[in-house]
Scaffold this motif. Sequence first.
Motif, PDB file in Angstrom:
ATOM      1  N   GLN A  56       0.803  -1.220   0.000  1.00 57.99           N
ATOM      2  CA  GLN A  56       0.000   0.000   0.000  1.00 57.99           C
ATOM      3  C   GLN A  56       0.838   1.273   0.000  1.00 57.99           C
ATOM      4  O   GLN A  56       0.365   2.339  -0.412  1.00 57.99           O
ATOM      5  CB  GLN A  56      -0.970   0.001   1.180  1.00 57.99           C
ATOM      6  N   GLY A  57       2.104   1.167   0.380  1.00 57.65           N
ATOM      7  CA  GLY A  57       2.977   2.338   0.368  1.00 57.65           C
ATOM      8  C   GLY A  57       3.280   2.863  -1.022  1.00 57.65           C
ATOM      9  O   GLY A  57       3.779   3.992  -1.166  1.00 57.65           O
ATOM     10  N   MET A  58       2.958   2.082  -2.062  1.00 59.26           N
ATOM     11  CA  MET A  58       3.198   2.548  -3.436  1.00 59.26           C
ATOM     12  C   MET A  58       2.488   3.862  -3.714  1.00 59.26           C
ATOM     13  O   MET A  58       2.953   4.677  -4.515  1.00 59.26           O
ATOM     14  CB  MET A  58       2.725   1.509  -4.440  1.00 59.26           C
ATOM     15  N   VAL A  59       1.341   4.055  -3.068  1.00 63.58           N
ATOM     16  CA  VAL A  59       0.519   5.225  -3.356  1.00 63.58           C
ATOM     17  C   VAL A  59       1.212   6.527  -2.969  1.00 63.58           C
ATOM     18  O   VAL A  59       0.837   7.604  -3.453  1.00 63.58           O
ATOM     19  CB  VAL A  59      -0.841   5.098  -2.622  1.00 63.58           C
ATOM     20  N   ARG A  60       2.248   6.461  -2.145  1.00 54.67           N
ATOM     21  CA  ARG A  60       2.945   7.667  -1.702  1.00 54.67           C
ATOM     22  C   ARG A  60       4.114   8.039  -2.617  1.00 54.67           C
ATOM     23  O   ARG A  60       4.747   9.076  -2.415  1.00 54.67           O
ATOM     24  CB  ARG A  60       3.429   7.490  -0.260  1.00 54.67           C
ATOM     25  N   TYR A  61       4.390   7.208  -3.618  1.00 54.59           N
ATOM     26  CA  TYR A  61       5.418   7.537  -4.604  1.00 54.59           C
ATOM     27  C   TYR A  61       4.763   8.344  -5.722  1.00 54.59           C
ATOM     28  O   TYR A  61       3.805   7.886  -6.350  1.00 54.59           O
ATOM     29  CB  TYR A  61       6.048   6.264  -5.179  1.00 54.59           C
ATOM     30  N   LYS A  62       5.260   9.543  -5.961  1.00 55.69           N
ATOM     31  CA  LYS A  62       4.648  10.439  -6.941  1.00 55.69           C
ATOM     32  C   LYS A  62       5.418  10.394  -8.258  1.00 55.69           C
ATOM     33  O   LYS A  62       6.625  10.622  -8.297  1.00 55.69           O
ATOM     34  CB  LYS A  62       4.610  11.870  -6.402  1.00 55.69           C
ATOM     35  N   ALA A  63       4.682  10.083  -9.325  1.00 52.19           N
ATOM     36  CA  ALA A  63       5.318   9.959 -10.644  1.00 52.19           C
ATOM     37  C   ALA A  63       4.739  10.983 -11.606  1.00 52.19           C
ATOM     38  O   ALA A  63       3.528  11.240 -11.595  1.00 52.19           O
ATOM     39  CB  ALA A  63       5.122   8.548 -11.193  1.00 52.19           C
ATOM     40  N   ARG A  64       5.609  11.547 -12.441  1.00 46.88           N
ATOM     41  CA  ARG A  64       5.133  12.473 -13.475  1.00 46.88           C
ATOM     42  C   ARG A  64       6.100  12.439 -14.655  1.00 46.88           C
ATOM     43  O   ARG A  64       7.278  12.124 -14.515  1.00 46.88           O
ATOM     44  CB  ARG A  64       5.011  13.894 -12.948  1.00 46.88           C
ATOM     45  N   PHE A  65       5.552  12.768 -15.823  1.00 47.13           N
ATOM     46  CA  PHE A  65       6.381  12.905 -17.017  1.00 47.13           C
ATOM     47  C   PHE A  65       7.038  14.276 -17.022  1.00 47.13           C
ATOM     48  O   PHE A  65       6.403  15.287 -16.681  1.00 47.13           O
ATOM     49  CB  PHE A  65       5.543  12.752 -18.282  1.00 47.13           C
ATOM     50  N   ILE A  66       8.297  14.310 -17.433  1.00 51.77           N
ATOM     51  CA  ILE A  66       9.036  15.565 -17.550  1.00 51.77           C
ATOM     52  C   ILE A  66       9.372  15.763 -19.022  1.00 51.77           C
ATOM     53  O   ILE A  66      10.264  15.120 -19.568  1.00 51.77           O
ATOM     54  CB  ILE A  66      10.339  15.539 -16.726  1.00 51.77           C
ATOM     55  N   GLY A  67       8.625  16.654 -19.685  1.00 54.60           N
ATOM     56  CA  GLY A  67       8.913  16.908 -21.091  1.00 54.60           C
ATOM     57  C   GLY A  67       7.686  16.768 -21.964  1.00 54.60           C
ATOM     58  O   GLY A  67       6.563  16.551 -21.500  1.00 54.60           O
ATOM     59  N   GLU A  68       7.906  16.882 -23.260  1.00 52.12           N
ATOM     60  CA  GLU A  68       6.827  16.895 -24.253  1.00 52.12           C
ATOM     61  C   GLU A  68       6.283  15.492 -24.505  1.00 52.12           C
ATOM     62  O   GLU A  68       7.020  14.507 -24.465  1.00 52.12           O
ATOM     63  CB  GLU A  68       7.375  17.488 -25.568  1.00 52.12           C
ATOM     64  N   GLU A  69       4.985  15.418 -24.790  1.00 52.92           N
ATOM     65  CA  GLU A  69       4.341  14.141 -25.094  1.00 52.92           C
ATOM     66  C   GLU A  69       4.660  13.723 -26.532  1.00 52.92           C
ATOM     67  O   GLU A  69       3.934  14.051 -27.460  1.00 52.92           O
ATOM     68  CB  GLU A  69       2.827  14.244 -24.900  1.00 52.92           C
ATOM     69  N   LEU A  70       5.734  13.005 -26.694  1.00 55.50           N
ATOM     70  CA  LEU A  70       6.132  12.547 -28.020  1.00 55.50           C
ATOM     71  C   LEU A  70       5.522  11.175 -28.313  1.00 55.50           C
ATOM     72  O   LEU A  70       5.255  10.391 -27.401  1.00 55.50           O
ATOM     73  CB  LEU A  70       7.658  12.445 -28.104  1.00 55.50           C
ATOM     74  N   LEU A  71       5.324  10.892 -29.595  1.00 57.15           N
ATOM     75  CA  LEU A  71       4.795   9.589 -29.982  1.00 57.15           C
ATOM     76  C   LEU A  71       5.907   8.554 -30.167  1.00 57.15           C
ATOM     77  O   LEU A  71       5.644   7.354 -30.143  1.00 57.15           O
ATOM     78  CB  LEU A  71       3.969   9.705 -31.261  1.00 57.15           C
ATOM     79  N   GLU A  72       7.134   9.015 -30.348  1.00 61.30           N
ATOM     80  CA  GLU A  72       8.253   8.101 -30.559  1.00 61.30           C
ATOM     81  C   GLU A  72       8.697   7.452 -29.248  1.00 61.30           C
ATOM     82  O   GLU A  72       9.052   6.275 -29.201  1.00 61.30           O
ATOM     83  CB  GLU A  72       9.444   8.828 -31.192  1.00 61.30           C
ATOM     84  N   GLU A  73       8.706   8.229 -28.184  1.00 56.34           N
ATOM     85  CA  GLU A  73       9.119   7.717 -26.882  1.00 56.34           C
ATOM     86  C   GLU A  73       8.549   8.607 -25.787  1.00 56.34           C
ATOM     87  O   GLU A  73       8.223   9.771 -26.019  1.00 56.34           O
ATOM     88  CB  GLU A  73      10.645   7.669 -26.765  1.00 56.34           C
ATOM     89  N   TYR A  74       8.441   8.035 -24.596  1.00 57.30           N
ATOM     90  CA  TYR A  74       7.936   8.820 -23.471  1.00 57.30           C
ATOM     91  C   TYR A  74       8.994   9.798 -22.974  1.00 57.30           C
ATOM     92  O   TYR A  74      10.203   9.522 -23.078  1.00 57.30           O
ATOM     93  CB  TYR A  74       7.547   7.910 -22.318  1.00 57.30           C
ATOM     94  N   PRO A  75       8.559  10.908 -22.418  1.00 54.36           N
ATOM     95  CA  PRO A  75       9.517  11.755 -21.694  1.00 54.36           C
ATOM     96  C   PRO A  75      10.034  10.993 -20.474  1.00 54.36           C
ATOM     97  O   PRO A  75       9.515   9.928 -20.118  1.00 54.36           O
ATOM     98  CB  PRO A  75       8.660  12.958 -21.253  1.00 54.36           C
ATOM     99  N   LYS A  76      11.025  11.544 -19.833  1.00 50.90           N
ATOM    100  CA  LYS A  76      11.510  10.952 -18.591  1.00 50.90           C
ATOM    101  C   LYS A  76      10.385  10.898 -17.566  1.00 50.90           C
ATOM    102  O   LYS A  76       9.537  11.788 -17.507  1.00 50.90           O
ATOM    103  CB  LYS A  76      12.675  11.769 -18.016  1.00 50.90           C
ATOM    104  N   VAL A  77      10.397   9.849 -16.760  1.00 55.27           N
ATOM    105  CA  VAL A  77       9.448   9.741 -15.658  1.00 55.27           C
ATOM    106  C   VAL A  77      10.188  10.069 -14.365  1.00 55.27           C
ATOM    107  O   VAL A  77      11.114   9.358 -13.958  1.00 55.27           O
ATOM    108  CB  VAL A  77       8.826   8.334 -15.578  1.00 55.27           C
ATOM    109  N   GLU A  78       9.790  11.169 -13.741  1.00 58.45           N
ATOM    110  CA  GLU A  78      10.381  11.573 -12.469  1.00 58.45           C
ATOM    111  C   GLU A  78       9.561  10.984 -11.328  1.00 58.45           C
ATOM    112  O   GLU A  78       8.337  11.048 -11.349  1.00 58.45           O
ATOM    113  CB  GLU A  78      10.399  13.092 -12.348  1.00 58.45           C
ATOM    114  N   ILE A  79      10.229  10.441 -10.349  1.00 57.56           N
ATOM    115  CA  ILE A  79       9.561   9.821  -9.208  1.00 57.56           C
ATOM    116  C   ILE A  79      10.098  10.427  -7.926  1.00 57.56           C
ATOM    117  O   ILE A  79      11.319  10.474  -7.702  1.00 57.56           O
ATOM    118  CB  ILE A  79       9.778   8.296  -9.213  1.00 57.56           C
ATOM    119  N   ILE A  80       9.180  10.899  -7.091  1.00 55.41           N
ATOM    120  CA  ILE A  80       9.540  11.434  -5.783  1.00 55.41           C
ATOM    121  C   ILE A  80       9.071  10.433  -4.731  1.00 55.41           C
ATOM    122  O   ILE A  80       7.890  10.092  -4.663  1.00 55.41           O
ATOM    123  CB  ILE A  80       8.911  12.812  -5.533  1.00 55.41           C
TER     124      ILE A  80
END
Length: 242
Positions: A56-80
């Motif tokens: 249940q502790g997974m819910v406290r890890y915050k993830a977000r994309f850093i950068g433009e939404e490209l179709l070729e590849e995802y932006p970096k995923v930052e996790i706090i």
Amino acid sequence: MVIGHIKEIVRHPVKSFHGESVQKTKVMDYGLYGDRSHAFLDETRPEKFLTITQFQGMVRYKARFIGEELLEEYPKVEIITPDGKVFYWGVEELTKEIENKSKRKVSPISYTPLHVPIGAIEEEHIQLVTDASLNKLKEVWGKKEINYQRFRPNLLISLKDKVPFIEEQWFGKRIKIGQNVEIQLKRHCERCMIITVDPDDAERDSSLLKTVVKERNNHFGVYASVMKTGEIHVGDEVLLFD
């Protein structure tokens, strides 16, 4: 018929991590861009994902994309992390931390922007809830606040007419969001223990699930499938049609 507007858009770059609220995003044929596109496989359960149910502790890890939404590849995923450490997806230190805290062997897995299999989301393409239903559930539950992210929706719709649970009458119908996007309402979202976990502190309160089971036949929110792709924005009008 205009039924309301988009109040919140939430995607979860990493399955079972805290989602990110965004002002706009692409709607792909599998759902929101990058939603549940990264995950941890639970090696103690072959071909299963590690989720809040196991840790249940997974819910406290915050993830977000850093950068433009490209179709070729995802932006970096930052996790706090809950401790405030910052990682990017794929670093071994993050995987080791998840393993140590979950007490399970895990493996990171990710997909591409053009192909996120339904298996990562495990249900339909998009889940939505309405503000009227949230307010009514809060009233029935008897608590001062109810964080909508307990339910891990993609879309929070603010209704013009505040009729609780009206969305359960939309099955088979479509809604149009903004200029191009159309989704078809499919079925109820059946709930599990995940909604008992507070997304802020990971503390559990089983009374919420008991309330949903008793008062709503264990249903809250609805699933939808993408019919037409495009871009959506917070504030977009939502139209309902057959």
